[in-house]
Design a protein around this motif. Structure first.
Motif, PDB file in Angstrom:
ATOM      1  N   TYR A 226      -4.451   8.199   1.725  1.00 55.69           N
ATOM      2  CA  TYR A 226      -3.881   9.021   0.655  1.00 55.69           C
ATOM      3  C   TYR A 226      -4.943   9.587  -0.279  1.00 55.69           C
ATOM      4  N   CYS A 227      -5.992   8.777  -0.562  1.00 58.90           N
ATOM      5  CA  CYS A 227      -6.919   9.224  -1.614  1.00 58.90           C
ATOM      6  C   CYS A 227      -8.389   9.158  -1.210  1.00 58.90           C
TER       7      CYS A 227
ATOM      8  N   CYS B  25      -8.923   5.214   2.412  1.00 53.18           N
ATOM      9  CA  CYS B  25      -7.463   5.244   2.266  1.00 53.18           C
ATOM     10  C   CYS B  25      -6.939   6.606   2.764  1.00 53.18           C
TER      11      CYS B  25
ATOM     12  N   CYS C 142      -5.615  -0.537  -1.567  1.00 51.05           N
ATOM     13  CA  CYS C 142      -6.384   0.566  -2.121  1.00 51.05           C
ATOM     14  C   CYS C 142      -6.412   0.440  -3.638  1.00 51.05           C
TER      15      CYS C 142
ATOM     16  N   HIS D  10       0.834  -1.204   0.000  1.00 55.01           N
ATOM     17  CA  HIS D  10       0.000   0.000   0.000  1.00 55.01           C
ATOM     18  C   HIS D  10       0.870   1.256   0.000  1.00 55.01           C
TER      19      HIS D  10
ATOM     20  N   GLU E 161      -7.276   2.407  -5.823  1.00 52.58           N
ATOM     21  CA  GLU E 161      -6.898   3.652  -6.506  1.00 52.58           C
ATOM     22  C   GLU E 161      -5.370   3.846  -6.460  1.00 52.58           C
ATOM     23  N   CYS E 162      -4.811   3.847  -5.253  1.00 54.16           N
ATOM     24  CA  CYS E 162      -3.354   4.084  -5.103  1.00 54.16           C
ATOM     25  C   CYS E 162      -2.530   2.920  -5.653  1.00 54.16           C
TER      26      CYS E 162
END
Ligand SMILES: [Zn+2]
Length: 276
Positions: free
Chosen positions: A249-250, A247, A267, A177, A269-270
């Motif tokens: 981060y996003c 997440c 995640c 991650h 997305e990440c």
């Protein structure tokens, strides 16, 4: 299962009580090792070290106790006066004047010559130990780029003890991650920068977890999660056990999958496969 950092912390804790100390009693209760009772009783413990998730307790008579806790083994350190009331089988016990160090429930316990440690079937297969100083990000980078490993899926590579020893399930999710690697990505399809980040994160998070007792995020991130009312198993990580939470981060929801029957949280997305 305890991973490299947890086993190393257990070894540190036990060492403080019995290495170089006067151990009055060594009790080997586990039947496969009982025959060594007398010789070990007369020996001093020289050192306790770890290799991946295995522990080696070395005696000055030239013998070592190899132990691997698997899923159920457990070390305890208590004052001798503390009564232990639980349903586990005692395997090994070291008693000093004040303390009792005990190994419970483990079934993977052997006495082997110290000189033959490296040829023990489990140890012989291990790659570099993630917590060893010689296991640098640059060594991990080279291994990721090597023919032996570069065509493997990230998710299986991270648990392969012959790749790097000491990484387990929670570190796998965390490393992938925080370096933005999709569980199915193969090193051969990634840019050098991405592999560099993967290598650095592998080392950094393993050491962070060892230093903090199992945290893979900063104190600030953990505290914020705690204040939001998240359970410890979730707020101490960035992905693992954070399935269905956003997440860091996003904001996308962390997804849980199972790979070879072990949980992996990531995640989408990440850790997008297309962008790797
Ligand atoms: Zn994300």
């Amino acid at each position: 299962m305890p991973e490299g950092p947890e086993i190393r912390r257990a070894a540190d804790r036990i060492s403080k009580k019995i290495v170089g100390k006067e151990v009055h009693s060594v009790n080997l209760i586990y039947p496969p090792i009982v025959e060594f009772q007398e010789i070990l009783q007369q020996s001093q413990i020289e050192s306790i070290t770890t290799r991946g998730k295995a522990m080696l307790t070395r005696f000055d008579c030239g013998l070592s106790m190899y132990s691997h806790n698997q899923l159920y083994g457990r070390w305890t350190v208590n004052r001798r006066s503390t009564e232990m009331k639980w349903n586990r089988s005692l395997r090994v016990e070291f008693l000093t004047n004040k303390f009792a160090v005990r190994l419970w429930s483990a079934t993977d316990v052997e006495i082997i010559p110290t000189s033959k440690e490296e040829s023990h079937p489990f140890i012989a297969k291990l790659g570099p130990d993630i917590l060893d100083d010689s296991c640098t990000p640059s060594l991990i980078y080279d291994r990721l780029k090597s023919k032996k490993f570069y065509n493997r899926n990230a998710s299986s590579l991270m648990l392969d003890q012959s790749f790097i020893a000491g990484i387990g399930n929670y570190l796998r999710s965390e490393i992938l991650h925080q370096s933005g690697i999709h569980p199915s990505a193969k090193p051969r399809s990634l840019s050098d920068d991405k592999i560099q980040s993967w290598a650095e994160t592998t080392k950094f998070l393993s050491e962070l977890s060892y230093d903090t007792g199992g945290f893979t995020v900063s104190e600030k991130v953990a505290l914020a999660g705690k204040q939001r009312g998240e359970p410890k198993r979730a707020y101490r990580h960035s992905a693992f056990c954070r399935n269905d939470l956003p997440c860091h981060y996003c904001g996308t929801e962390i997804v849980r999958i199972r790979v070879a029957n072990r949980r992996l949280d990531f995640c989408p997305e990440c850790q997008d496969l297309c962008e790797n």
